[in-house]
Design an enzyme around this catalytic site. Sequence first.
Site, PDB file in Angstrom:
ATOM      1  N   GLY A 140      -0.202   9.854  -5.792  1.00 41.14           N
ATOM      2  CA  GLY A 140      -0.135   8.696  -6.670  1.00 41.14           C
ATOM      3  C   GLY A 140       1.258   8.552  -7.243  1.00 41.14           C
ATOM      4  O   GLY A 140       2.104   7.840  -6.693  1.00 41.14           O
ATOM      5  N   SER A 141       1.490   9.282  -8.325  1.00 44.55           N
ATOM      6  CA  SER A 141       2.823   9.223  -8.928  1.00 44.55           C
ATOM      7  C   SER A 141       3.872   9.769  -7.966  1.00 44.55           C
ATOM      8  O   SER A 141       5.012   9.332  -7.949  1.00 44.55           O
ATOM      9  CB  SER A 141       2.844  10.056 -10.210  1.00 44.55           C
ATOM     10  OG  SER A 141       1.950   9.514 -11.150  1.00 44.55           O
ATOM     11  N   GLN A 151      -2.171  -8.989 -47.783  1.00 40.82           N
ATOM     12  CA  GLN A 151      -0.848  -8.525 -47.374  1.00 40.82           C
ATOM     13  C   GLN A 151      -0.937  -7.550 -46.192  1.00 40.82           C
ATOM     14  O   GLN A 151      -0.054  -7.532 -45.330  1.00 40.82           O
ATOM     15  CB  GLN A 151      -0.137  -7.862 -48.549  1.00 40.82           C
ATOM     16  CG  GLN A 151       1.357  -7.785 -48.295  1.00 40.82           C
ATOM     17  CD  GLN A 151       2.110  -7.233 -49.480  1.00 40.82           C
ATOM     18  OE1 GLN A 151       1.638  -6.333 -50.162  1.00 40.82           O
ATOM     19  NE2 GLN A 151       3.285  -7.773 -49.716  1.00 40.82           N
ATOM     20  N   GLU A 189      -1.992   6.897  -2.317  1.00 39.79           N
ATOM     21  CA  GLU A 189      -3.051   7.520  -1.499  1.00 39.79           C
ATOM     22  C   GLU A 189      -3.917   8.361  -2.415  1.00 39.79           C
ATOM     23  O   GLU A 189      -3.501   8.706  -3.517  1.00 39.79           O
ATOM     24  CB  GLU A 189      -2.403   8.405  -0.429  1.00 39.79           C
ATOM     25  CG  GLU A 189      -1.572   7.589   0.548  1.00 39.79           C
ATOM     26  CD  GLU A 189      -0.874   8.446   1.599  1.00 39.79           C
ATOM     27  OE1 GLU A 189      -0.893   9.690   1.442  1.00 39.79           O
ATOM     28  OE2 GLU A 189      -0.332   7.872   2.536  1.00 39.79           O
ATOM     29  N   GLU A 237       2.326   0.700 -10.732  1.00 39.13           N
ATOM     30  CA  GLU A 237       3.775   0.672 -10.469  1.00 39.13           C
ATOM     31  C   GLU A 237       4.523   1.693 -11.310  1.00 39.13           C
ATOM     32  O   GLU A 237       5.589   1.410 -11.872  1.00 39.13           O
ATOM     33  CB  GLU A 237       4.316  -0.733 -10.639  1.00 39.13           C
ATOM     34  CG  GLU A 237       3.850  -1.508  -9.421  1.00 39.13           C
ATOM     35  CD  GLU A 237       4.405  -2.878  -9.343  1.00 39.13           C
ATOM     36  OE1 GLU A 237       5.630  -2.997  -9.363  1.00 39.13           O
ATOM     37  OE2 GLU A 237       3.588  -3.798  -9.257  1.00 39.13           O
ATOM     38  N   GLY A 238       3.940   2.874 -11.359  1.00 36.53           N
ATOM     39  CA  GLY A 238       4.554   3.974 -12.086  1.00 36.53           C
ATOM     40  C   GLY A 238       3.997   4.063 -13.479  1.00 36.53           C
ATOM     41  O   GLY A 238       4.140   3.143 -14.278  1.00 36.53           O
ATOM     42  N   ALA A 251       0.837  -1.205   0.000  1.00 36.95           N
ATOM     43  CA  ALA A 251       0.000   0.000   0.000  1.00 36.95           C
ATOM     44  C   ALA A 251       0.868   1.250   0.000  1.00 36.95           C
ATOM     45  O   ALA A 251       1.434   1.627   1.032  1.00 36.95           O
ATOM     46  CB  ALA A 251      -0.928  -0.031   1.205  1.00 36.95           C
TER      47      ALA A 251
HETATM   48  C1  LIG Z   1      -6.074  -1.478 -10.677  1.00 37.57           C
HETATM   49  C2  LIG Z   1      -5.053  -0.725  -9.923  1.00 37.57           C
HETATM   50  C3  LIG Z   1      -4.247  -1.384  -9.029  1.00 37.57           C
HETATM   51  C4  LIG Z   1      -3.300  -0.684  -8.299  1.00 37.57           C
HETATM   52  N1  LIG Z   1      -2.560  -1.351  -7.341  1.00 37.57           N
HETATM   53  C5  LIG Z   1      -1.802  -0.612  -6.489  1.00 37.57           C
HETATM   54  C6  LIG Z   1      -1.183  -1.222  -5.367  1.00 37.57           C
HETATM   55  O1  LIG Z   1      -1.285  -2.431  -5.166  1.00 37.57           O
HETATM   56  N2  LIG Z   1      -0.481  -0.468  -4.513  1.00 37.57           N
HETATM   57  C7  LIG Z   1      -0.367   0.881  -4.704  1.00 37.57           C
HETATM   58  O2  LIG Z   1       0.266   1.515  -3.877  1.00 37.57           O
HETATM   59  N3  LIG Z   1      -0.920   1.477  -5.757  1.00 37.57           N
HETATM   60  C8  LIG Z   1      -1.640   0.782  -6.650  1.00 37.57           C
HETATM   61  N4  LIG Z   1      -2.251   1.409  -7.716  1.00 37.57           N
HETATM   62  C9  LIG Z   1      -2.075   2.843  -7.868  1.00 37.57           C
HETATM   63  C10 LIG Z   1      -1.194   3.221  -9.064  1.00 37.57           C
HETATM   64  O3  LIG Z   1       0.136   2.865  -8.811  1.00 37.57           O
HETATM   65  C11 LIG Z   1      -1.379   4.706  -9.284  1.00 37.57           C
HETATM   66  O4  LIG Z   1      -2.690   4.876  -9.788  1.00 37.57           O
HETATM   67  C12 LIG Z   1      -0.369   5.266 -10.249  1.00 37.57           C
HETATM   68  O5  LIG Z   1       0.913   5.268  -9.661  1.00 37.57           O
HETATM   69  C13 LIG Z   1      -0.740   6.696 -10.677  1.00 37.57           C
HETATM   70  O6  LIG Z   1      -1.116   7.485  -9.610  1.00 37.57           O
HETATM   71  P1  LIG Z   1      -2.478   8.347  -9.671  1.00 37.57           P
HETATM   72  O7  LIG Z   1      -3.535   7.413 -10.038  1.00 37.57           O
HETATM   73  O8  LIG Z   1      -2.604   9.057  -8.415  1.00 37.57           O
HETATM   74  O9  LIG Z   1      -2.252   9.314 -10.859  1.00 37.57           O
HETATM   75  P2  LIG Z   1      -1.488  10.706 -10.880  1.00 37.57           P
HETATM   76  O10 LIG Z   1      -0.203  10.587 -10.188  1.00 37.57           O
HETATM   77  O11 LIG Z   1      -2.426  11.760 -10.437  1.00 37.57           O
HETATM   78  O12 LIG Z   1      -1.227  10.860 -12.412  1.00 37.57           O
HETATM   79  C14 LIG Z   1      -2.173  11.302 -13.374  1.00 37.57           C
HETATM   80  C15 LIG Z   1      -1.475  11.539 -14.697  1.00 37.57           C
HETATM   81  O13 LIG Z   1      -0.460  12.530 -14.539  1.00 37.57           O
HETATM   82  C16 LIG Z   1       0.787  12.052 -14.951  1.00 37.57           C
HETATM   83  N5  LIG Z   1       1.859  12.607 -14.164  1.00 37.57           N
HETATM   84  C17 LIG Z   1       1.978  12.588 -12.798  1.00 37.57           C
HETATM   85  N6  LIG Z   1       3.134  13.173 -12.451  1.00 37.57           N
HETATM   86  C18 LIG Z   1       3.766  13.522 -13.595  1.00 37.57           C
HETATM   87  C19 LIG Z   1       5.002  14.130 -13.878  1.00 37.57           C
HETATM   88  N7  LIG Z   1       5.844  14.475 -12.927  1.00 37.57           N
HETATM   89  N8  LIG Z   1       5.331  14.378 -15.165  1.00 37.57           N
HETATM   90  C20 LIG Z   1       4.490  14.023 -16.162  1.00 37.57           C
HETATM   91  N9  LIG Z   1       3.316  13.433 -15.945  1.00 37.57           N
HETATM   92  C21 LIG Z   1       2.962  13.187 -14.665  1.00 37.57           C
HETATM   93  C22 LIG Z   1       0.670  10.566 -14.789  1.00 37.57           C
HETATM   94  O14 LIG Z   1       1.633   9.892 -15.577  1.00 37.57           O
HETATM   95  C23 LIG Z   1      -0.729  10.321 -15.188  1.00 37.57           C
HETATM   96  O15 LIG Z   1      -0.788  10.269 -16.591  1.00 37.57           O
HETATM   97  C24 LIG Z   1      -3.150   0.711  -8.486  1.00 37.57           C
HETATM   98  C25 LIG Z   1      -3.952   1.340  -9.419  1.00 37.57           C
HETATM   99  C26 LIG Z   1      -4.903   0.655 -10.116  1.00 37.57           C
HETATM  100  C27 LIG Z   1      -5.770   1.404 -11.085  1.00 37.57           C
END
Ligand SMILES: Cc1cc2nc3c(=O)[nH]c(=O)nc-3n(C[C@H](O)[C@H](O)[C@H](O)COP(=O)(O)OP(=O)(O)OC[C@H]3O[C@@H](n4cnc5c(N)ncnc54)[C@H](O)[C@@H]3O)c2cc1C
Lengths: 326, 263, 384
Positions: C131-132, C281, C127, C365-366, C124
């Site tokens: 996210g990212s 083709q 949050e 995972e990113g 986990a």
């Molecule tokens: C089905 C599923 C399973 C998952 N399992 C897990 C899990 O087991 N454990 C866990 O911890 N998480 C999990 N996640 C979370 C997942 O890792 C995050 O959703 C992901 O890392 C993106 O975070 P966010 O959704 O908050 O998007 P955001 O971070 O808000 O990103 C939104 C968009 O902005 C872009 N962005 C963000 N920052 C930048 C930057 N600096 N430069 C350019 N673009 C950027 C992103 O690439 C994306 O396109 C899961 C998600 C899903 C949907």
Amino acid sequence: MKEIVVIAEHRRGELRDITWEMLCKGRQLAESAGANLNAILLGKGVNHLAEALKPKVNKVFLIEDERLESYNSETYERALVRLITERKPWLTLIGHTATGMDFAPSLAARLKMPLATDCIGIEIEGETCSVIRQLYGGKINASVSFVKQGPYMATLRPGAFPVLEKDPLPGEIVPLPSPLAAETLARRFLQYVEAAVAEVDITQADILVAVGRGIKDAENIPLVKEFADSIGGVLACSRPVVDKKWLPKGCQVGTSGKTVRPKVYIAIGISGAFQHVAGMKGAGTVIAINKDPKAPIFNVAHYGIVADLFKIVPVIKDKIKGLRKS
Amino acid sequence: MNIIVCIKRVPETTDADISIDKSGKDIDKSSLVFDLNEWDSYAIEEAILLKEKLGGTVTVISMGGEESNESLRKCLAMGADDAIRLTDPAFNGSDGFATARVLAEAVRKIPYDLILTGTQAEDDGYGQVGVVLAELLGIPHAAVVNRIEVQDKRLKVHRELEGGLEEVVEIDLPALLTIQTGINEPRYVSIMGIRKVAKKEIKSFGAPELNLKADEVGLSGSDIRLEKVFLPPVGEAAEILEGKPEEIALKVSEILRDKGGLS
Amino acid sequence: MDFELTQEQKDIQKAAREFIQGEYDKERILEWEQTHTFPRDIWKKACKLGFIGIHFPEEFGGQGYGVTENILIVEEFCRKDSGVGIALSLVDFSSELILRFGTDQQKKRYLIPVTKGEFISAGAYTEPDHGSDITLMSTTALKQGDSFLINGTKTFITNGCLADFFVVLCQTDPHAKPPYRGQCTILVDKGTKGLEATEITPKMGIRMTSTAELSFSDVRVPVSQLLGEENKGFYQVLEFFDESRIEIASQALGISQGAFDRALDYVKQRRQFGRRLVDFQITQHKLADMATKIETARLLTYKAAWNFDQKRIDPKLTSMAKMFAAKVAVEVADEAIQLLGGYGYITEYEVERFYRDAKITEIYEGTKEIQKNTIASALIGKLK
Ligand SMILES: Cc1cc2nc3c(=O)[nH]c(=O)nc-3n(C[C@H](O)[C@H](O)[C@H](O)COP(=O)(O)OP(=O)(O)OC[C@H]3O[C@@H](n4cnc5c(N)ncnc54)[C@H](O)[C@@H]3O)c2cc1C
Ligand SMILES: Cc1cc2nc3c(=O)[nH]c(=O)nc-3n(C[C@H](O)[C@H](O)[C@H](O)COP(=O)(O)OP(=O)(O)OC[C@H]3O[C@@H](n4cnc5c(N)ncnc54)[C@H](O)[C@@H]3O)c2cc1C
């Protein structure tokens, strides 16, 4: 004069179909090669069988002995080695059945006689013989020749040779003394047992829907079951389906299962291996559904559907349901 | 109980498109997937089940090229103890008899109580190797076996006959049985099994080690020779129903009505 | 240079293929997919056969192999079925953190049951507001005597409603500068008071895998549940991603191959304009492009795995593999649908599901953007 012999196969007081098939083919070979056609009958209390064989051959060599009452590879081999060594028939025919598969190879090895198994065709060409066998589950045929000079031995596939009516031959029964001595055998016959029977008797059905390995999994069986139900048919199957325990043994069609003669036989995802075909070729009309256009089942089917069963079966089922309602 | 199992690696052809190769004597195998012969997978499973119950060892033997190691390793991973591969260019083209002769020489080097083979192979379908092998070794055999019960120095086995009938025979050990499909449920290969195999060496013998002369094996040691292969005449009888699924369904219902009496 | 898998690796690949082929059953799978059901019996069998945790050492229930062997299995599983494959490959998600940083006792307690099919794990990190960017976590774990008091919310947590334990990234020192130097990973058991999991549903794909929101409300765990050193949580997670992202790459790789297999099979049968689709083709070129992409993704993924098994950490290579394989999976699955035409759009033909499942590999995972950041920063760092 050349001699062709057929080893008569019988069980529980009856000659088996393969015997007539071999005799018919043997007759044709004998005629083409100017040879005598004889039969060898081993058993106990089988005079009536010898009588039945008589009109089909020149001679029936009959050996009766208690130790030959039930088939046993060891006693069969001993009796046959003696007889064949003495008579030196040019060609010996045996059925490619559970019995033939059990003694022909060791008999040939002991006699150092070339053996071709599971032949679906056999012809005499001058001083040698050529046969047709199948490879890769019937997907390919091969013509095969014997390397050395005769005598030869061949096992014939059940159902591959038709039984035709021929003028009777002046058969003669030649009883021979049993060469078996009172010796202990390493293999002993105990009894016959019937495999468990299914609830439904597939041999009584007018319409059979048979499913093969193409169904992929037990969970898909309901798909064909529903189809069978919708047309008032009964479910049957090929052997792998029973091996995998997806359906009970009593549903199996083929040499080691039931022989069926329904009005309509629908083969779904069945390749058409000869052991299967042997059990259903008496069906009135055969419809085959297979995704492989080269599947051998299309050779015995009257109607073929080249398609993925998972796509076509539900459509046919629904269509027929719809038609029957209206 | 020490058990020897003879196995073979074969191409899987049921679901494959097959075509004849340039030699005209075999199919083109270049794009086919190979696996342990189906009958043999039941034979090896049966051997392992017997070993698990009674102790002893299971040795697998295969005549074939180096690629046969794949199937031998599979058997080891399933639970066999030793594997032997019989490889020699001289063995090429062996018919069922010549194959049994090669196997016999290898088997003679190993102590055993029981030998299991498949009833037949998926590719050439000879259905003869096991029984000839028994004869060459001078031991009793039973073909098409679908049940084995061990009773001291004897076995009680069921042989599958036609039409749902089985024949029960008693057979003294050492003996050879050819195994029919359905006798058991062959297990999956486990990673633990694979690890065990990694430490194992697969022994390999050629004709000289088996004291076999070149003219006793391979094509020259065979009694029959394959001249050519050809596609069986396809669809002689079958009228292929074409069209949309609905159209095909309609035709099927007509056939059922005409031939099956379905209203 | 040697591009050949070892004999053992080939055997593992084949064993995985035979296993999943034996277990694969379309009807059952489509039902699980619809009802969001985890393939429990396949998971149990996979554990019994040693597929799960193959990369753990023997003393902790594993088979002592590396990432390479693990990803070969993941690829085969996902190839046969994207949904089942992903569900199975994630049952031990984040266990590797324990493997790398845990005490022997923690390893015994958590890893052995994972390999035996008794425990499912979860990690986990994400949050709602982070996210990212996980450099600052809102979930806090405050030390009180000999326990941590955890409060906060984690979201999108894989296995959230199934897992027996969670590796939770928490802010232990909210005043640390930079904040990621004040983070810890803490092990929390299922059923701990104050911990609640809520399924997030419905979702686009990977429906046989649970995705949940976790809420921590005064969750108390003993300090012995701390994983590794205090304040090293962030670094641990980054190190873990270096391994786990290769696994995601291989999920993507398997999905691509599976979609390709189905498309190839279809175009060989389907006839239009009097010819099989495969005779056009255009179709042939599509197949050639798909196969080339898949092979490229495979090379990159295998190389990343091999490199990791050589005990070399190369985030750039891992990110390249993850980003590229994921992109290929989405493209190939898309093209597979196109090749099947209308049928491709229908559930029964599976490729639409492969497409939906492929998409997640570009996100979790990113995201692919974050992978690019990682790649770029490595490149630029070198230029300096
Ligand atoms: C089905 C599923 C399973 C998952 N399992 C897990 C899990 O087991 N454990 C866990 O911890 N998480 C999990 N996640 C979370 C997942 O890792 C995050 O959703 C992901 O890392 C993106 O975070 P966010 O959704 O908050 O998007 P955001 O971070 O808000 O990103 C939104 C968009 O902005 C872009 N962005 C963000 N920052 C930048 C930057 N600096 N430069 C350019 N673009 C950027 C992103 O690439 C994306 O396109 C899961 C998600 C899903 C949907
Ligand atoms: C001594 C002995 C006795 C035997 N007795 C019998 C017996 O009594 N009865 C018997 O049946 N067999 C018997 N066999 C086994 C026999 O040799 C064959 O192995 C068996 O018949 C093959 O069964 P099958 O056609 O179902 O499977 P396969 O040969 O594997 O064929 C499956 C077929 O399904 C097709 N298929 C796959 N997927 C699909 C799909 N989605 N849609 C449409 N088609 C599809 C494939 O193209 C293939 O043609 C015996 C063998 C021996 C040695």
